[in-house]
Design a protein around this motif. Structure first.
Motif, PDB file in Angstrom:
ATOM      1  N   GLU A  60      33.053  18.663  13.509  1.00  0.00           N
ATOM      2  CA  GLU A  60      31.695  19.121  13.208  1.00  0.00           C
ATOM      3  C   GLU A  60      31.217  20.154  14.232  1.00  0.00           C
ATOM      4  O   GLU A  60      30.608  21.172  13.886  1.00  0.00           O
ATOM      5  N   LYS A  61      31.503  19.901  15.517  1.00  0.00           N
ATOM      6  CA  LYS A  61      31.084  20.826  16.568  1.00  0.00           C
ATOM      7  C   LYS A  61      31.806  22.164  16.448  1.00  0.00           C
ATOM      8  O   LYS A  61      31.219  23.232  16.688  1.00  0.00           O
ATOM      9  N   ILE A  62      33.080  22.143  16.089  1.00  0.00           N
ATOM     10  CA  ILE A  62      33.831  23.389  15.925  1.00  0.00           C
ATOM     11  C   ILE A  62      33.246  24.215  14.785  1.00  0.00           C
ATOM     12  O   ILE A  62      33.052  25.432  14.913  1.00  0.00           O
ATOM     13  N   ILE A  63      32.942  23.577  13.662  1.00  0.00           N
ATOM     14  CA  ILE A  63      32.334  24.293  12.536  1.00  0.00           C
ATOM     15  C   ILE A  63      30.973  24.856  12.943  1.00  0.00           C
ATOM     16  O   ILE A  63      30.618  25.993  12.598  1.00  0.00           O
ATOM     17  N   GLU A  64      30.216  24.074  13.700  1.00  0.00           N
ATOM     18  CA  GLU A  64      28.915  24.537  14.186  1.00  0.00           C
ATOM     19  C   GLU A  64      29.080  25.758  15.090  1.00  0.00           C
ATOM     20  O   GLU A  64      28.299  26.726  15.020  1.00  0.00           O
ATOM     21  N   THR A  65      30.107  25.734  15.944  1.00  0.00           N
ATOM     22  CA  THR A  65      30.359  26.867  16.834  1.00  0.00           C
ATOM     23  C   THR A  65      30.720  28.115  16.044  1.00  0.00           C
ATOM     24  O   THR A  65      30.265  29.225  16.361  1.00  0.00           O
ATOM     25  N   LEU A  66      31.521  27.960  15.005  1.00  0.00           N
ATOM     26  CA  LEU A  66      31.857  29.102  14.150  1.00  0.00           C
ATOM     27  C   LEU A  66      30.610  29.668  13.477  1.00  0.00           C
ATOM     28  O   LEU A  66      30.469  30.890  13.334  1.00  0.00           O
ATOM     29  N   LYS A  67      29.705  28.806  13.073  1.00  0.00           N
ATOM     30  CA  LYS A  67      28.459  29.263  12.460  1.00  0.00           C
ATOM     31  C   LYS A  67      27.623  30.057  13.457  1.00  0.00           C
ATOM     32  O   LYS A  67      27.086  31.129  13.135  1.00  0.00           O
ATOM     33  N   ILE A  68      27.515  29.561  14.675  1.00  0.00           N
ATOM     34  CA  ILE A  68      26.765  30.274  15.706  1.00  0.00           C
ATOM     35  C   ILE A  68      27.432  31.620  15.995  1.00  0.00           C
ATOM     36  O   ILE A  68      26.761  32.649  16.146  1.00  0.00           O
ATOM     37  N   ALA A  69      28.763  31.620  16.075  1.00  0.00           N
ATOM     38  CA  ALA A  69      29.488  32.868  16.318  1.00  0.00           C
ATOM     39  C   ALA A  69      29.214  33.880  15.213  1.00  0.00           C
ATOM     40  O   ALA A  69      28.921  35.057  15.480  1.00  0.00           O
ATOM     41  N   ALA A  70      29.291  33.441  13.964  1.00  0.00           N
ATOM     42  CA  ALA A  70      29.027  34.344  12.848  1.00  0.00           C
ATOM     43  C   ALA A  70      27.594  34.861  12.876  1.00  0.00           C
ATOM     44  O   ALA A  70      27.337  36.045  12.627  1.00  0.00           O
ATOM     45  N   ASP A  71      26.648  33.998  13.200  1.00  0.00           N
ATOM     46  CA  ASP A  71      25.240  34.409  13.258  1.00  0.00           C
ATOM     47  C   ASP A  71      25.001  35.454  14.345  1.00  0.00           C
ATOM     48  O   ASP A  71      24.027  36.217  14.275  1.00  0.00           O
ATOM     49  N   ASN A  72      25.880  35.475  15.344  1.00  0.00           N
ATOM     50  CA  ASN A  72      25.745  36.440  16.437  1.00  0.00           C
ATOM     51  C   ASN A  72      26.697  37.623  16.317  1.00  0.00           C
ATOM     52  O   ASN A  72      26.832  38.408  17.257  1.00  0.00           O
ATOM     53  N   GLY A  73      27.356  37.753  15.172  1.00  0.00           N
ATOM     54  CA  GLY A  73      28.128  38.950  14.880  1.00  0.00           C
ATOM     55  C   GLY A  73      29.626  38.853  15.053  1.00  0.00           C
ATOM     56  O   GLY A  73      30.344  39.809  14.754  1.00  0.00           O
ATOM     57  N   ILE A  74      30.139  37.718  15.524  1.00  0.00           N
ATOM     58  CA  ILE A  74      31.594  37.562  15.632  1.00  0.00           C
ATOM     59  C   ILE A  74      32.155  37.249  14.249  1.00  0.00           C
ATOM     60  O   ILE A  74      31.658  36.362  13.563  1.00  0.00           O
ATOM     61  N   ASN A  75      33.197  37.973  13.845  1.00  0.00           N
ATOM     62  CA  ASN A  75      33.748  37.736  12.512  1.00  0.00           C
ATOM     63  C   ASN A  75      35.242  37.464  12.521  1.00  0.00           C
ATOM     64  O   ASN A  75      35.907  37.539  11.483  1.00  0.00           O
ATOM     65  N   CYS A  76      35.794  37.120  13.703  1.00  0.00           N
ATOM     66  CA  CYS A  76      37.238  36.895  13.770  1.00  0.00           C
ATOM     67  C   CYS A  76      37.572  35.860  14.830  1.00  0.00           C
ATOM     68  O   CYS A  76      37.020  35.879  15.933  1.00  0.00           O
ATOM     69  N   VAL A  77      38.499  34.953  14.483  1.00  0.00           N
ATOM     70  CA  VAL A  77      39.052  33.977  15.413  1.00  0.00           C
ATOM     71  C   VAL A  77      40.474  34.407  15.737  1.00  0.00           C
ATOM     72  O   VAL A  77      41.226  34.818  14.849  1.00  0.00           O
ATOM     73  N   PHE A  78      40.842  34.287  17.003  1.00  0.00           N
ATOM     74  CA  PHE A  78      42.132  34.791  17.457  1.00  0.00           C
ATOM     75  C   PHE A  78      43.033  33.660  17.911  1.00  0.00           C
ATOM     76  O   PHE A  78      42.589  32.743  18.601  1.00  0.00           O
ATOM     77  N   GLU A  79      44.281  33.696  17.508  1.00  0.00           N
ATOM     78  CA  GLU A  79      45.387  32.852  18.004  1.00  0.00           C
ATOM     79  C   GLU A  79      45.631  31.627  17.149  1.00  0.00           C
ATOM     80  O   GLU A  79      46.740  31.368  16.744  1.00  0.00           O
ATOM     81  N   SER A  80      44.631  30.792  16.896  1.00  0.00           N
ATOM     82  CA  SER A  80      44.819  29.612  16.058  1.00  0.00           C
ATOM     83  C   SER A  80      43.475  29.256  15.439  1.00  0.00           C
ATOM     84  O   SER A  80      42.468  29.884  15.718  1.00  0.00           O
ATOM     85  N   GLY A  81      43.475  28.237  14.583  1.00  0.00           N
ATOM     86  CA  GLY A  81      42.206  27.803  14.003  1.00  0.00           C
ATOM     87  C   GLY A  81      42.031  28.091  12.527  1.00  0.00           C
ATOM     88  O   GLY A  81      40.916  28.092  12.020  1.00  0.00           O
TER      89      GLY A  81
END
Length: 295
Positions: A60-81
């Motif tokens: 749940e926390k990882i999904i929440e972190t991805l949401k925060i990242a997207a809301d702040n303009g990050i659109n890519c995860v690198f290496e794994s995930g």
């Protein structure tokens, strides 16, 4: 994933995250590092850190972190995930991308299966994993990296080569390996646990020895900067915080002013907004830097 203390900043003139292009994908200049999604952290001699992280970073926390990242303009995860990215995109109808590694020391059949699986999951680029690229260069098997790149390019995606050692991109250039971008560590030695200069040796992160305590990943900072001045391929810098030993403001500025086109940064949820705001300001400041933007 170090964090600067609060400091007053002028409001951003443009709140959008600056982007670059790899292949057909328009990607944020900062990628969310995959270690903090995959569950592995570099922790020097603090043996409890990985267990602490896994207790904190629930699904749940990882999904929440991805949401925060997207809301702040990050659109890519690198290496794994990939699984976490897929879960986030389905839950929020999101468009987070990911760039996974491939294993250049695998057999052709294994490599094809691995690449097909990751392409089917939605990868927008691929890269040869630094751990294996280092070892292949160290043992004189750089041709295997070239073969892996050629196989991966059959899938019509950009293909990079990663290394902690500067010998990796140097050998790839020497052998004219047709990769599309490089991934190379970049950080200073301005932190207390850095290996003393007299004990530093290439590939120490693979071979160990005196002075290695999971504590240093770029022993050739100035040489790396100088090398990439002559390279026209995009450069993704990683380990820019020396795994949390350096403060983001200084480390991000160092990487971006010295030529990195993208930076991959592991971030906890509570660090994302401040880090993204820093990167927006720093990229805007570095539009006329010595090494031109290559992506």
């Amino acid at each position: 994933a170090a964090q600067d203390g609060p400091e007053a900043e002028p409001p951003l003139e443009n709140d959008s995250m600056p982007c670059g292009v790899l292949g057909k994908a328009k990607l944020s200049r900062v990628f969310l590092g995959g270690n903090l999604i995959g569950g592995y952290m570099h922790c020097r001699d603090l043996s409890y850190v990985n267990q602490l992280f896994r207790a904190y970073a629930t699904e749940e926390k990882i999904i929440e972190t991805l949401k925060i990242a997207a809301d702040n303009g990050i659109n890519c995860v690198f290496e794994s995930g990939a699984a976490a990215v897929d879960a986030y995109n389905k839950k929020y109808n999101g468009s987070m991308r990911f760039i996974p590694h491939i294993r250049p020391d695998a057999s052709e059949r294994q490599l094809l299966d691995e690449i097909k699986m990751k392409v089917d999951l939605g990868a927008v680029a691929l890269y040869c994993w630094g751990v294996h690229s280092d070892d292949l260069v160290r043992t004189g098997q750089v041709a295997k990296i070239g073969k892996a790149v050629e196989i991966a390019k059959r899938f019509d995606l950009p293909v990079g080569v990663c290394g902690h050692s500067l010998q990796v991109p140097m050998q790839c250039e020497k052998e004219k390996i047709p990769c599309d971008f490089y991934v190379k560590t970049l950080h200073t030695d301005n932190y207390p646990s850095a290996t003393p200069k007299e004990l530093r040796k290439d590939f120490m992160w693979s071979t160990g020895g005196e002075g290695w305590y999971d504590n240093m990943w770029c022993i050739d900072c100035e040489e790396t900067i100088e090398f990439f001045k002559s390279i026209e391929k995009p450069w993704v810098a990683f380990k820019v915080l020396a795994a949390g030993a350096l403060r983001p403001r200084q480390a991000f500025a160092h990487a971006l002013s010295n030529g990195a086109d993208f930076i991959a940064v592991g971030m906890f949820d509570f660090q994302v907004q401040q880090n993204c705001d820093m990167i927006k300001r720093l990229v805007a400041r570095e539009q006329n830097r010595p090494r031109p933007w290559r992506a």
